[in-house]
Enzyme design. Structure first.
Site, short mmCIF file in Angstrom:
data_model
loop_
_atom_site.label_atom_id
_atom_site.label_comp_id
_atom_site.label_asym_id
_atom_site.label_seq_id
_atom_site.Cartn_x
_atom_site.Cartn_y
_atom_site.Cartn_z
N ASN A 157 0.82 -1.22 0.00
CA ASN A 157 0.00 0.00 0.00
C ASN A 157 0.86 1.27 0.00
O ASN A 157 1.93 1.30 0.61
CB ASN A 157 -0.91 0.02 1.23
CG ASN A 157 -2.02 -1.00 1.13
OD1 ASN A 157 -2.35 -1.45 0.04
ND2 ASN A 157 -2.59 -1.37 2.26
N HIS A 158 0.38 2.30 -0.65
CA HIS A 158 1.02 3.61 -0.64
C HIS A 158 0.10 4.58 0.08
O HIS A 158 -1.12 4.42 0.09
CB HIS A 158 1.26 4.10 -2.06
CG HIS A 158 2.32 3.35 -2.80
ND1 HIS A 158 3.05 3.93 -3.82
CD2 HIS A 158 2.78 2.09 -2.68
CE1 HIS A 158 3.92 3.05 -4.30
NE2 HIS A 158 3.76 1.91 -3.63
#
Length: 208
Positions: free
Chosen positions: A70-71
């Site tokens: 995830n970013h």
């Protein structure tokens, strides 16, 4: 498996502390079957766990994206500056460590994954579900439900709700393996009521 070199039981091959696989669950791959842990569980950098139940069948290309992929999306840029070190890291580390996790990815028992399926972080897939080939699973899948597409959507429920409850109470995957062997034909081709009756006769029905 001696007669099927492309098929491996996963439990003996997994040693990562964040991956748990139940008995008899297998993965089929003509080239990289024994490398499931490194090739098919992606971005497993965090503490989130991948839990796969018993008697699951994973076709070639079944992959799990973990929360480490995830970013941050709370600001203007999604670029992962932190991972490059230096001031980029020191000035932003608290942002990354403060991200909300999607949690563990949990797969029930007797789940069949078709060819080239992809499961996103934090998804929960119920017992007896079927994931159609090429599906991208972005949301929870109820027990004994067939899903397909991108994003995967319910196609049908395999049995009426009352029968699903029977199967979940019978939980044949938790029977002693000798009992599974004695009734393998019924498990493969019988009705939910017949499977429930076996569990009842042996005092194995569970409360839901």
């Amino acid at each position: 498996m001696p007669a099927h070199p492309r098929v491996v039981l996963l439990k003996p091959l997994v040693d990562a502390p964040t991956i748990e696989v139940g008995e008899y669950t297998y993965y089929d791959d003509p080239e990289h079957a024994a490398e499931f842990q490194t090739r098919n569980v992606l971005y497993a950098y965090g503490t989130e766990r991948l839990v796969i139940g018993k008697f699951c069948a994973l076709a070639t290309g079944t992959r799990f994206i973990m929360a480490g992929g995830n970013h941050l999306t709370t600001g203007v840029s999604t670029f992962p500056f932190t991972m490059f070190g230096g001031r980029w890291q020191t000035d932003t580390l608290d942002l990354v460590t403060g991200m909300t996790s999607r949690g563990d990815t949990v797969v029930g028992n007797d789940v069949w994954f078709g060819y080239n399926t992809l499961v996103m972080p934090g998804v929960r897939i119920g017992d007896g579900a079927i994931i159609a080939s090429g599906s991208v699973v972005t949301a929870d899948v109820p027990p004994y439900t067939v899903v397909g597409g991108n994003p995967a959507k319910p196609v049908k429920q395999r049995y009426p709700t009352a029968d699903v409850d029977r199967l979940l109470r019978a939980a044949w995957w938790d029977w002693p393996i000798t009992l599974v062997t004695d009734h393998v034909r019924t498990i493969m081709s019988g009705t939910p009521s017949e499977v429930e009756a076996i569990a009842r006769d042996h005092g194995l029905l569970k409360d839901l």
